[in-house]
Design a protein around this motif. Structure first.
Motif, PDB file in Angstrom:
ATOM      1  N   VAL A 315       0.849  -1.192   0.000  1.00  0.00           N
ATOM      2  CA  VAL A 315       0.000   0.000   0.000  1.00  0.00           C
ATOM      3  C   VAL A 315       0.885   1.243   0.000  1.00  0.00           C
ATOM      4  O   VAL A 315       2.099   1.163   0.171  1.00  0.00           O
ATOM      5  N   GLY A 316       0.224   2.403  -0.214  1.00  0.00           N
ATOM      6  CA  GLY A 316       0.956   3.649  -0.076  1.00  0.00           C
ATOM      7  C   GLY A 316       1.033   4.501  -1.313  1.00  0.00           C
ATOM      8  O   GLY A 316       1.545   5.609  -1.266  1.00  0.00           O
ATOM      9  N   ARG A 317       0.514   3.987  -2.437  1.00  0.00           N
ATOM     10  CA  ARG A 317       0.621   4.781  -3.662  1.00  0.00           C
ATOM     11  C   ARG A 317      -0.643   4.609  -4.482  1.00  0.00           C
ATOM     12  O   ARG A 317      -1.024   3.487  -4.833  1.00  0.00           O
ATOM     13  N   ASN A 318      -1.309   5.709  -4.780  1.00  0.00           N
ATOM     14  CA  ASN A 318      -2.497   5.661  -5.623  1.00  0.00           C
ATOM     15  C   ASN A 318      -2.101   5.670  -7.092  1.00  0.00           C
ATOM     16  O   ASN A 318      -1.006   6.111  -7.460  1.00  0.00           O
ATOM     17  N   ALA A 319      -2.997   5.197  -7.928  1.00  0.00           N
ATOM     18  CA  ALA A 319      -2.701   5.102  -9.351  1.00  0.00           C
ATOM     19  C   ALA A 319      -2.617   6.486  -9.981  1.00  0.00           C
ATOM     20  O   ALA A 319      -3.323   7.408  -9.594  1.00  0.00           O
ATOM     21  N   GLY A 320      -1.756   6.624 -10.950  1.00  0.00           N
ATOM     22  CA  GLY A 320      -1.613   7.859 -11.710  1.00  0.00           C
ATOM     23  C   GLY A 320      -1.146   7.518 -13.108  1.00  0.00           C
ATOM     24  O   GLY A 320      -1.101   6.349 -13.481  1.00  0.00           O
ATOM     25  N   ASP A 321      -0.767   8.514 -13.877  1.00  0.00           N
ATOM     26  CA  ASP A 321      -0.298   8.273 -15.237  1.00  0.00           C
ATOM     27  C   ASP A 321       0.965   7.421 -15.212  1.00  0.00           C
ATOM     28  O   ASP A 321       2.028   7.858 -14.752  1.00  0.00           O
ATOM     29  N   GLY A 322       0.849   6.199 -15.701  1.00  0.00           N
ATOM     30  CA  GLY A 322       1.996   5.312 -15.766  1.00  0.00           C
ATOM     31  C   GLY A 322       2.451   4.784 -14.426  1.00  0.00           C
ATOM     32  O   GLY A 322       3.523   4.180 -14.338  1.00  0.00           O
ATOM     33  N   VAL A 323       1.670   4.989 -13.370  1.00  0.00           N
ATOM     34  CA  VAL A 323       2.055   4.555 -12.024  1.00  0.00           C
ATOM     35  C   VAL A 323       1.170   3.389 -11.600  1.00  0.00           C
ATOM     36  O   VAL A 323      -0.055   3.442 -11.731  1.00  0.00           O
ATOM     37  N   ILE A 324       1.786   2.340 -11.114  1.00  0.00           N
ATOM     38  CA  ILE A 324       1.046   1.180 -10.619  1.00  0.00           C
ATOM     39  C   ILE A 324       0.540   1.488  -9.216  1.00  0.00           C
ATOM     40  O   ILE A 324       1.293   1.939  -8.351  1.00  0.00           O
ATOM     41  N   GLU A 325      -0.724   1.253  -8.993  1.00  0.00           N
ATOM     42  CA  GLU A 325      -1.317   1.526  -7.692  1.00  0.00           C
ATOM     43  C   GLU A 325      -0.852   0.503  -6.657  1.00  0.00           C
ATOM     44  O   GLU A 325      -0.756  -0.692  -6.942  1.00  0.00           O
ATOM     45  N   LEU A 326      -0.524   0.982  -5.480  1.00  0.00           N
ATOM     46  CA  LEU A 326      -0.212   0.125  -4.348  1.00  0.00           C
ATOM     47  C   LEU A 326      -1.296   0.359  -3.313  1.00  0.00           C
ATOM     48  O   LEU A 326      -1.290   1.368  -2.605  1.00  0.00           O
ATOM     49  N   ASN A 327      -2.223  -0.576  -3.241  1.00  0.00           N
ATOM     50  CA  ASN A 327      -3.364  -0.382  -2.355  1.00  0.00           C
ATOM     51  C   ASN A 327      -4.018  -1.732  -2.094  1.00  0.00           C
ATOM     52  O   ASN A 327      -3.754  -2.721  -2.800  1.00  0.00           O
ATOM     53  N   LEU A 328      -4.866  -1.783  -1.080  1.00  0.00           N
ATOM     54  CA  LEU A 328      -5.670  -2.953  -0.779  1.00  0.00           C
ATOM     55  C   LEU A 328      -7.122  -2.498  -0.676  1.00  0.00           C
ATOM     56  O   LEU A 328      -7.442  -1.602   0.110  1.00  0.00           O
ATOM     57  N   GLU A 329      -7.982  -3.106  -1.481  1.00  0.00           N
ATOM     58  CA  GLU A 329      -9.398  -2.764  -1.464  1.00  0.00           C
ATOM     59  C   GLU A 329     -10.215  -4.045  -1.363  1.00  0.00           C
ATOM     60  O   GLU A 329      -9.908  -5.044  -2.024  1.00  0.00           O
ATOM     61  N   PHE A 330     -11.264  -4.006  -0.552  1.00  0.00           N
ATOM     62  CA  PHE A 330     -12.158  -5.150  -0.465  1.00  0.00           C
ATOM     63  C   PHE A 330     -13.571  -4.660  -0.200  1.00  0.00           C
ATOM     64  O   PHE A 330     -13.779  -3.515   0.217  1.00  0.00           O
ATOM     65  N   GLN A 331     -14.541  -5.535  -0.441  1.00  0.00           N
ATOM     66  CA  GLN A 331     -15.940  -5.216  -0.159  1.00  0.00           C
ATOM     67  C   GLN A 331     -16.487  -6.206   0.854  1.00  0.00           C
ATOM     68  O   GLN A 331     -16.247  -7.414   0.756  1.00  0.00           O
ATOM     69  N   ASN A 332     -17.226  -5.679   1.836  1.00  0.00           N
ATOM     70  CA  ASN A 332     -17.896  -6.528   2.811  1.00  0.00           C
ATOM     71  C   ASN A 332     -19.213  -7.011   2.209  1.00  0.00           C
ATOM     72  O   ASN A 332     -20.181  -6.260   2.108  1.00  0.00           O
ATOM     73  N   ASP A 333     -19.257  -8.273   1.801  1.00  0.00           N
ATOM     74  CA  ASP A 333     -20.456  -8.846   1.205  1.00  0.00           C
ATOM     75  C   ASP A 333     -21.322  -9.584   2.223  1.00  0.00           C
ATOM     76  O   ASP A 333     -22.367 -10.147   1.855  1.00  0.00           O
ATOM     77  N   PHE A 334     -20.881  -9.614   3.472  1.00  0.00           N
ATOM     78  CA  PHE A 334     -21.708 -10.233   4.506  1.00  0.00           C
ATOM     79  C   PHE A 334     -22.965  -9.390   4.733  1.00  0.00           C
ATOM     80  O   PHE A 334     -22.946  -8.161   4.532  1.00  0.00           O
ATOM     81  N   PRO A 335     -24.059 -10.009   5.200  1.00  0.00           N
ATOM     82  CA  PRO A 335     -25.260  -9.239   5.527  1.00  0.00           C
ATOM     83  C   PRO A 335     -25.186  -8.624   6.921  1.00  0.00           C
ATOM     84  O   PRO A 335     -26.207  -8.284   7.500  1.00  0.00           O
ATOM     85  N   PHE A 336     -23.998  -8.494   7.451  1.00  0.00           N
ATOM     86  CA  PHE A 336     -23.779  -7.906   8.769  1.00  0.00           C
ATOM     87  C   PHE A 336     -22.468  -7.121   8.754  1.00  0.00           C
ATOM     88  O   PHE A 336     -21.597  -7.350   7.906  1.00  0.00           O
TER      89      PHE A 336
END
Length: 361
Positions: A315-336
């Motif tokens: 993590v630590g770097r968002n995507a930009g022109d020619g830049v690879i994003e360093l991030n972790l993203e997830f979605q909570n699909d539980f009903p709680f």
């Protein structure tokens, strides 16, 4: 009748961890788990396929010193039925079981849609040390000491066997005497029937506690990063690690510390937060039916040494022109809702995910 190689390899896998603690990557425990699905002939259930990166040898055991059983050329297809923290357990109809390093393959794909995410080794308990204790190379009070931990250190465990807790430590395993533990809590085996507040997933990584300026900064950054992510997340919530824990600036409490970028270590503000994201990622992987990983990027070919190969999250770097994003993203699909509950103490970074309250339909 089992495959003729199987009995020999099972014995070999049990004996190997006794040779030297640096070689015990959890093979015997993991092999036993993955072979539980083998058919009557001894053929295990194939979970993943992959392609070799280079020309490599098929090993008879989880060691570079083990006897070669054959050779694979680069881009060869391999059938994977399991793994420990460093080695892949592979199957060939002519050879039987063989081993190759996790770092030697890419293009890993599950064979079936309901296959668990690659790299998952379930942590079944969470505990706290009740006294100053030692992580040992074998379940024996006279075994070599890998690391020492003071009282009130929390960590997750693979399992408990014959009075010893098996702890995945970096890319090996160690053993803690159960009599030195308190608050021993099982991770809920069934998320659906877990109660509110129960731990439904847990993972621990370990770090150096050296009192150098940069390492002190790194430890503080891990603590600060965990403080930001320790929240409750509603059903449907899309978690963005950089958005929640970042930006990694001095005015948000972050310090200068080593940062691993593309396999190279350089000083930078917020160094150490990647260990937080990696620990979280491994806890999330254990919840494939309720968590969707939307984005994750590895540090580089070698990965982060504090986690099993191939399951780190930079993590630590968002995507930009020619830049690879360093991030972790997830979605909570539980009903709680789910709650992230982390501790950073005494060289142990433990992240638990707890079950929240069901929402009304």
């Amino acid at each position: 009748m089992r495959h003729p190689c199987l009995a020999f390899l099972l014995v070999l896998s049990v004996l190997l961890p006794c040779t030297a603690w640096a070689d015990d990557t959890g093979t015997a425990i993991c092999l036993d788990y993955f072979l539980s699905s083998a058919d009557s002939s001894g053929r295990p259930q194939i979970l993943y396929t992959a392609r070799t990166k280079i020309n490599i040898k098929m090993r008879s055991g989880p060691s570079l010193e083990s006897e070669p059983l054959g050779a694979l050329s680069a881009k060869s297809l391999v059938n994977i039925f399991g793994y420990d923290q460093t080695w892949l357990f592979c199957w060939d109809d002519d050879v039987g079981i063989y081993y190759i390093g996790r770092h030697n393959v890419d293009s890993i794909e599950p064979v079936a849609g309901n296959t668990q995410p690659y790299g998952v080794i379930r942590n079944n308990f969470v505990a706290v040390t009740s006294v100053d204790t030692c992580l040992r190379s074998a379940p024996d009070m006279d075994a070599e000491i890998i690391e020492s931990y003071p009282a009130d250190t929390r960590m997750s465990l693979w399992l408990i066997e014959d009075g010893w807790a098996v702890v995945p430590y970096k890319r090996i395993v160690g053993y803690l005497y159960v009599g030195d533990l308190k608050d021993l809590t099982p991770v809920a085996p069934d998320v659906e029937y877990a109660q509110e507040g129960d731990i439904i997933s847990a993972f621990t990584t370990f770090y150096s506690t050296k009192q150098t300026d940069l390492n002190i900064g790194r430890m503080e950054n891990m603590r600060v990063g965990c403080q930001y992510i320790d929240q409750t997340y509603a059903p449907g919530y899309v978690f963005d690690f950089n958005g929640v824990a970042g930006p990694y600036r001095y005015n948000r409490g972050y310090k200068d510390a080593p940062v691993l970028i593309d396999g190279q270590t350089v000083p930078g503000s917020g160094g150490g937060t990647c260990q937080v994201s990696t620990t979280l990622y491994n806890a999330l992987l254990q919840l494939p039916d309720g968590i969707t990983i939307l984005y994750r990027h590895a540090h580089g070919p070698g990965g982060a040494s504090y986690a099993p190969h191939g399951v780190d999250a930079a993590v630590g770097r968002n995507a930009g022109d020619g830049v690879i994003e360093l991030n972790l993203e997830f979605q909570n699909d539980f009903p709680f809702p789910i709650t992230i509950d982390s501790t950073v103490q005494n060289g142990s970074l433990c992240i638990c995910i707890r079950k929240g309250t069901y929402t009304a339909d």
